[in-house]
Design a protein around this motif. Sequence first.
Motif, PDB file in Angstrom:
ATOM      1  N   PRO A  16       0.847  -1.215   0.000  1.00 33.10           N
ATOM      2  CA  PRO A  16       0.000   0.000   0.000  1.00 33.10           C
ATOM      3  C   PRO A  16       0.867   1.243   0.000  1.00 33.10           C
ATOM      4  CG  PRO A  16      -0.743  -1.562   1.692  1.00 33.10           C
ATOM      5  CD  PRO A  16       0.557  -2.085   1.143  1.00 33.10           C
ATOM      6  N   ALA A  17       0.382   2.233  -0.633  1.00 33.98           N
ATOM      7  CA  ALA A  17       1.148   3.472  -0.723  1.00 33.98           C
ATOM      8  C   ALA A  17       1.307   4.134   0.627  1.00 33.98           C
ATOM      9  CB  ALA A  17       0.450   4.447  -1.689  1.00 33.98           C
ATOM     10  N   ALA A  18       0.423   3.846   1.545  1.00 35.84           N
ATOM     11  CA  ALA A  18       0.524   4.466   2.870  1.00 35.84           C
ATOM     12  C   ALA A  18       1.778   4.061   3.598  1.00 35.84           C
ATOM     13  CB  ALA A  18      -0.691   4.094   3.714  1.00 35.84           C
ATOM     14  N   GLN A  19       2.332   2.859   3.257  1.00 33.48           N
ATOM     15  CA  GLN A  19       3.551   2.413   3.914  1.00 33.48           C
ATOM     16  C   GLN A  19       4.764   3.210   3.452  1.00 33.48           C
ATOM     17  OE1 GLN A  19       4.011  -1.757   3.355  1.00 33.48           O
ATOM     18  NE2 GLN A  19       2.089  -2.296   4.385  1.00 33.48           N
ATOM     19  N   ASN A  20       4.684   3.911   2.357  1.00 35.50           N
ATOM     20  CA  ASN A  20       5.815   4.649   1.802  1.00 35.50           C
ATOM     21  C   ASN A  20       5.657   6.149   1.957  1.00 35.50           C
ATOM     22  OD1 ASN A  20       7.055   2.260   0.852  1.00 35.50           O
ATOM     23  ND2 ASN A  20       5.634   2.266  -0.875  1.00 35.50           N
ATOM     24  N   ASP A  21       4.609   6.590   2.722  1.00 37.90           N
ATOM     25  CA  ASP A  21       4.357   8.027   2.792  1.00 37.90           C
ATOM     26  C   ASP A  21       5.404   8.756   3.600  1.00 37.90           C
ATOM     27  OD1 ASP A  21       0.734   7.742   2.847  1.00 37.90           O
ATOM     28  OD2 ASP A  21       2.176   7.849   1.190  1.00 37.90           O
ATOM     29  N   MET A  22       5.962   8.121   4.623  1.00 39.95           N
ATOM     30  CA  MET A  22       6.892   8.814   5.529  1.00 39.95           C
ATOM     31  C   MET A  22       8.301   8.729   4.997  1.00 39.95           C
ATOM     32  SD  MET A  22       7.493   8.284   9.584  1.00 39.95           S
ATOM     33  CE  MET A  22       8.658   9.319  10.456  1.00 39.95           C
ATOM     34  N   ILE A  51      13.911  17.642 -12.006  1.00 37.65           N
ATOM     35  CA  ILE A  51      13.188  16.371 -12.005  1.00 37.65           C
ATOM     36  C   ILE A  51      12.229  16.364 -13.181  1.00 37.65           C
ATOM     37  CG2 ILE A  51      11.669  14.856 -10.706  1.00 37.65           C
ATOM     38  CD1 ILE A  51      14.417  15.107  -9.544  1.00 37.65           C
ATOM     39  N   ASP A  52      12.400  15.427 -14.070  1.00 36.56           N
ATOM     40  CA  ASP A  52      11.543  15.323 -15.246  1.00 36.56           C
ATOM     41  C   ASP A  52      10.288  14.560 -14.874  1.00 36.56           C
ATOM     42  OD1 ASP A  52      10.440  15.236 -17.682  1.00 36.56           O
ATOM     43  OD2 ASP A  52      12.091  14.195 -18.692  1.00 36.56           O
ATOM     44  N   ALA A  53       9.145  15.160 -15.149  1.00 34.55           N
ATOM     45  CA  ALA A  53       7.891  14.517 -14.793  1.00 34.55           C
ATOM     46  C   ALA A  53       7.648  13.246 -15.589  1.00 34.55           C
ATOM     47  CB  ALA A  53       6.731  15.494 -14.990  1.00 34.55           C
ATOM     48  N   THR A  54       8.235  13.166 -16.757  1.00 34.08           N
ATOM     49  CA  THR A  54       8.031  11.972 -17.605  1.00 34.08           C
ATOM     50  C   THR A  54       9.206  11.044 -17.392  1.00 34.08           C
ATOM     51  OG1 THR A  54       9.134  13.063 -19.433  1.00 34.08           O
ATOM     52  CG2 THR A  54       6.749  13.330 -19.305  1.00 34.08           C
ATOM     53  N   GLY A  81       0.295   3.702 -11.185  1.00 39.84           N
ATOM     54  CA  GLY A  81       0.760   5.076 -11.349  1.00 39.84           C
ATOM     55  C   GLY A  81       0.857   5.809 -10.030  1.00 39.84           C
ATOM     56  N   ALA A  82      -0.111   5.557  -9.149  1.00 41.78           N
ATOM     57  CA  ALA A  82      -0.076   6.206  -7.844  1.00 41.78           C
ATOM     58  C   ALA A  82       1.091   5.689  -7.009  1.00 41.78           C
ATOM     59  CB  ALA A  82      -1.396   5.996  -7.112  1.00 41.78           C
ATOM     60  N   LEU A  83       1.349   4.373  -7.078  1.00 43.92           N
ATOM     61  CA  LEU A  83       2.487   3.819  -6.351  1.00 43.92           C
ATOM     62  C   LEU A  83       3.800   4.405  -6.850  1.00 43.92           C
ATOM     63  CD1 LEU A  83       1.458   0.050  -6.176  1.00 43.92           C
ATOM     64  CD2 LEU A  83       1.483   1.692  -4.297  1.00 43.92           C
ATOM     65  N   LEU A  84       3.943   4.528  -8.149  1.00 46.18           N
ATOM     66  CA  LEU A  84       5.156   5.102  -8.715  1.00 46.18           C
ATOM     67  C   LEU A  84       5.308   6.559  -8.315  1.00 46.18           C
ATOM     68  CD1 LEU A  84       7.599   4.862 -10.570  1.00 46.18           C
ATOM     69  CD2 LEU A  84       6.112   5.443 -12.488  1.00 46.18           C
ATOM     70  N   GLN A  85       4.235   7.298  -8.295  1.00 47.52           N
ATOM     71  CA  GLN A  85       4.298   8.703  -7.908  1.00 47.52           C
ATOM     72  C   GLN A  85       4.689   8.852  -6.441  1.00 47.52           C
ATOM     73  OE1 GLN A  85       0.677  10.825  -8.663  1.00 47.52           O
ATOM     74  NE2 GLN A  85       1.498  12.793  -8.032  1.00 47.52           N
ATOM     75  N   ASP A  86       4.116   7.984  -5.577  1.00 46.60           N
ATOM     76  CA  ASP A  86       4.484   8.048  -4.163  1.00 46.60           C
ATOM     77  C   ASP A  86       5.953   7.716  -3.964  1.00 46.60           C
ATOM     78  OD1 ASP A  86       1.921   8.721  -3.494  1.00 46.60           O
ATOM     79  OD2 ASP A  86       1.300   6.666  -3.036  1.00 46.60           O
ATOM     80  N   ARG A  87       6.428   6.682  -4.686  1.00 44.20           N
ATOM     81  CA  ARG A  87       7.821   6.303  -4.536  1.00 44.20           C
ATOM     82  C   ARG A  87       8.754   7.417  -5.020  1.00 44.20           C
ATOM     83  NH1 ARG A  87      10.301   1.448  -3.858  1.00 44.20           N
ATOM     84  NH2 ARG A  87       8.418   1.037  -2.643  1.00 44.20           N
TER      85      ARG A  87
END
Length: 503
Positions: A16-22, A51-54, A81-87
Amino acid sequence: MLDIPSRVRVHVETLPAAQNDMGVCDAFEQNAPVGKPNTMNAPHPSKVAGIDATVPSPAHTVAPSPTAPGASPVTGPHAPGALLQDRLAGWVSDLTTLHELTERLARTATLDEALTELLRAGAALVGARRGLVVLEPGDGLGPAITLGLGLGRADLGHIETVPRSAMPFGRILDGLPDADAELASPDLFAEDGLDPRHREVAARLGYAASYALPLGTGPGDRVGAAVWLYDEPAEPGERQRHLAGLYTRYAGVHLARLVEVERTRACMATMAEELLPSRLPRVPGVQLAARHRTGPRGGGDWYDALPLPDAALGLAVGAVTGSGPSAVAAMGRLRASLRAYAVMEGEDPVAVLSDLELLLRLTEPARSATALFAYCEPALRRITLAGAGHCPPLLLGERRTEFVETSVSAPLGMLACWEAPGVELEAAPGETVLLYTDGLLHRTGDATDRAFARLHAAAAGVPRSVRQDPDAIVEHVLRAMLPDGLADADDAEDVVLLAARFE
């Protein structure tokens, strides 16, 4: 400053993305001292330069699950996509924090400042509250420093009673096989074979886990080791270890550079001190005292006091232009030459300085110097002096505090032929003649006239109870002119004070 690959390889997991928020930024904010805001803890902007957005999909990234025909694509916080953005957001936060920490470390100019900053930043990165760093260059030439974070001097003393091989910093510095990169002890009291003394000290100081990293420029060139201590069983995660490793790698290079600076500074100070009198002579009828402060690069200010024939005494102060080894060497040659001229014709200070000027002009035409030489007859309390571009002496007594009237003349080496009239004065019983270099005036940061006024006030303010002690007089004047530690702080200006009290 940081060697970051141009391509960021990201492994997207199905956590889950919540595990990578901090990120580490959040950890650093939690570990920062309360009540001391820092720009590092401020939220980062959504757009980061460079930082390149693409970002192209890396080769080892987990491929997205194929969407069944007719089914809608996965949306929400668990979408790839959301996981990649969070990471990526976590990586940007970590790299920004790392950049800020290394920038703060790079601004430190002394070993103590750098070691303190290293401990604080490392504690924030690995999530610890306390720690210590041991600086011990592998060549054995020093300097050796042990500094603690959240540990008092007594606590460090207890740690020193533990056998060196039982402590993580000892294993790292001694190059033991199990100390190649890092040493993590998640639960000290659960370890088999823990040294009994280490167990006792850990229980006494209240730490249950430790994490240590080497400091140096490479595997075979270590300058020290840093250890962070946890109050409860714990260890840093993989992400924290990676950032702490990058940070200490840079810190090791910075510390190695500061070690060389400190060695050079100590060498220059020792060389300058060795070229000056090791002790002042004892001459009947007069008491002597001196103070000398040199800058980190070594300077050309000097003083001398030497017995002369017929129970006379020669006093000299001077300053050579420039700083560093060449100025120190020139100062040594000039002082040695003046001693020879003083023995031969010391009763005529003008002749002494004339000979010194000729020598300087012939041997070092690109250098100039100021000097003042005084021929003293203690039995008569009579002083004959001459100065070449130097500050006038100060006469301090019970009834007067005044500058000696001297003729204005150019420094040595500035004119084709130097000569200026000498000055003769007679000191009253108990009066002190104070000679000094212009570094004392320059270190105050004031204009010349204001600095002279401060010097006069400092001399006039010497307590009557210590006016019979020339050592107390020079100490009082030095501290009054340069208060709040300025007298002992590093400065490009040398300071010389030489006092002669006539009985």
